[in-house]
Design an enzyme around this catalytic site. Structure first.
Site, PDB file in Angstrom:
ATOM      1  N   GLN A 224      68.234  -5.665-105.933  1.00 18.28           N
ATOM      2  CA  GLN A 224      68.728  -4.389-105.413  1.00 18.28           C
ATOM      3  C   GLN A 224      67.943  -3.276-106.110  1.00 18.28           C
ATOM      4  O   GLN A 224      68.234  -2.912-107.252  1.00 18.28           O
ATOM      5  CB  GLN A 224      70.226  -4.262-105.670  1.00 18.28           C
ATOM      6  CG  GLN A 224      71.037  -5.462-105.177  1.00 18.28           C
ATOM      7  CD  GLN A 224      71.081  -5.567-103.665  1.00 18.28           C
ATOM      8  OE1 GLN A 224      71.692  -4.747-102.981  1.00 18.28           O
ATOM      9  NE2 GLN A 224      70.412  -6.587-103.126  1.00 18.28           N
TER      10      GLN A 224
ATOM     11  N   ALA B  13      79.734  -0.320-100.347  1.00 21.40           N
ATOM     12  CA  ALA B  13      78.673  -1.302-100.527  1.00 21.40           C
ATOM     13  C   ALA B  13      77.290  -0.682-100.386  1.00 21.40           C
ATOM     14  O   ALA B  13      77.139   0.512-100.098  1.00 21.40           O
ATOM     15  CB  ALA B  13      78.854  -2.443 -99.525  1.00 21.40           C
ATOM     16  N   HIS B  14      76.265  -1.522-100.567  1.00 20.78           N
ATOM     17  CA  HIS B  14      74.889  -1.048-100.598  1.00 20.78           C
ATOM     18  C   HIS B  14      74.442  -0.460 -99.255  1.00 20.78           C
ATOM     19  O   HIS B  14      74.809  -0.924 -98.190  1.00 20.78           O
ATOM     20  CB  HIS B  14      73.926  -2.158-101.034  1.00 20.78           C
ATOM     21  CG  HIS B  14      73.985  -3.404-100.213  1.00 20.78           C
ATOM     22  ND1 HIS B  14      73.295  -4.539-100.565  1.00 20.78           N
ATOM     23  CD2 HIS B  14      74.636  -3.715 -99.079  1.00 20.78           C
ATOM     24  CE1 HIS B  14      73.510  -5.485 -99.675  1.00 20.78           C
ATOM     25  NE2 HIS B  14      74.322  -5.000 -98.759  1.00 20.78           N
ATOM     26  N   ASN B  15      73.665   0.609 -99.350  1.00 18.63           N
ATOM     27  CA  ASN B  15      73.049   1.280 -98.212  1.00 18.63           C
ATOM     28  C   ASN B  15      74.041   1.945 -97.264  1.00 18.63           C
ATOM     29  O   ASN B  15      73.691   2.314 -96.139  1.00 18.63           O
ATOM     30  CB  ASN B  15      72.143   0.327 -97.426  1.00 18.63           C
ATOM     31  CG  ASN B  15      70.908  -0.069 -98.209  1.00 18.63           C
ATOM     32  OD1 ASN B  15      70.888  -1.112 -98.864  1.00 18.63           O
ATOM     33  ND2 ASN B  15      69.882   0.771 -98.172  1.00 18.63           N
TER      34      ASN B  15
END
Length: 342
Positions: A199, A240-242
């Site tokens: 990440q 969460a991511h993005n």
């Protein structure tokens, strides 16, 4: 801290009815007021309490006219609720008005900071960190390498900001918040085992963002997880991511937003909502508590349920669902009469 009625009236641009020199050092509800406390009257339901309250000062709207004798000093303002809220903000700012660098703490040689900062004891400030003016970092916090924090931002005790994250001006990061931990990225191989996907992105908070206690916002796999200006996140939320959240959206506690979803501007999202990954939620959307959202949502929609659908349709459907045993009994009775079934 003590304030006189005269000082408070000057802050609120109000008119004093009573003793301008009376002092207060605490806040109270009107029905629980004690000597030395400040309270307010905004809801007419609480009007009887103003004649019995022991609070030294009471903020009221200018339209208030006493019908009986008062022991409390009044400060009359245009809007009692707004003025009391303004005073709460002023009071809170005064309480948090800390300066200086406490020891023990660690600040990397390459870190820089502006005027009037506060860095609490047992705080770690990493390499190339840039702190703006009037930044407050409370004890036991971690600020990783290359982090940038804008002016007037507060990071409360025990928060963790991982490397490369960017926080804007006038933000509030509450205790236990984790910004920039790895997103949930794993790739299965031919044996069914999972390999971690690095990440490499970061988290960006724009200005005037509030993050509630124990909320986590993951760094992007590539690029940035972005929380736009004016967003307010409650406690114990997972982003969460993005993910990208549009400006002035508010989200209540225990909501989870899965990776790469986009939430629009001015949305209101209730508690315990689950939002699936890779979907787009439009602007001005309202999502009722405990809903599960698994597909795109258009602008201005209000939805409820799991899976969520139109709020109005949900309420209509619930009426039928609640009465389903009765409806089925009536159906069976009709079936018996028509078909002779026993």
């Amino acid at each position: 801290m003590k304030f006189t009625a005269l000082q408070i009236a000057e802050i609120l641009d109000g008119d004093i009815v009573g003793n301008p020199d009376v002092e207060v050092s605490k806040l109270s509800k009107i029905e629980e007021g004690t000597e030395g406390s400040l309270t307010f009257l905004a809801n007419p339901k609480y009007k009887p309490y103003i004649y019995s309250t022991k609070a030294s000062i009471t903020i009221v709207s200018k339209t208030f006219e006493a019908e009986h004798a008062l022991s409390t000093t009044l400060i009359k303002v245009e809007d009692a609720y707004k003025s009391f809220s303004k005073l709460l903000a002023y009071y809170n700012q005064a309480k948090l008005n800390k300066f200086g660098i406490e020891q023990p703490s660690f600040i990397a040689d390459t870190a820089t900071y502006g005027d009037d900062v506060y860095i609490g004891a047992f705080t770690y400030i990493g390499d190339n960190v840039k702190l703006g003016n009037n930044v407050k970092i409370f004890p036991n916090s971690y600020i990783g390498d290359n982090v940038k924090i804008g002016d007037n931002t507060i990071v409360f005790a025990g928060a963790r900001v991982y490397y490369d994250c960017i926080i804007g001006n006038n933000c509030v990061i509450n205790s236990g918040v984790i910004l920039g931990a790895d997103g949930f990225g794993f790739a299965p191989d031919e044996n069914g085992e999972y390999t971690k996907v690095p990440q490499t992105g970061n988290v960006i908070l724009e200005d005037f963002v509030d993050i509630g206690a124990a909320t986590t916002i993951d760094r992007a796999t590539l690029g940035s997880t972005i929380i736009r200006r004016g967003v307010k996140l409650d406690n114990q939320i997972q982003i969460a991511h993005n993910v990208e959240i549009g400006k002035n959206t508010v989200i209540a506690a225990q909501t989870g937003v899965a990776g790469s979803s986009k939430i629009g501007e001015n949305c209101i999202i209730g508690g315990q909502v689950g939002i699936a990954g890779h979907i787009v939620i439009g602007n001005n959307v309202k999502i009722q508590a405990q809903s599960g959202v698994g597909k795109n949502v258009k602008d201005d929609e209000a939805i409820q349920g799991s899976p969520a659908f139109s709020y109005a349709d949900f309420n209509k459907s619930y009426v039928y669902f609640k009465n389903l045993p009765k409806i089925m009994k009536e159906f069976n009775d009709i079936d018996k009469k028509v078909n002779g079934n026993s």
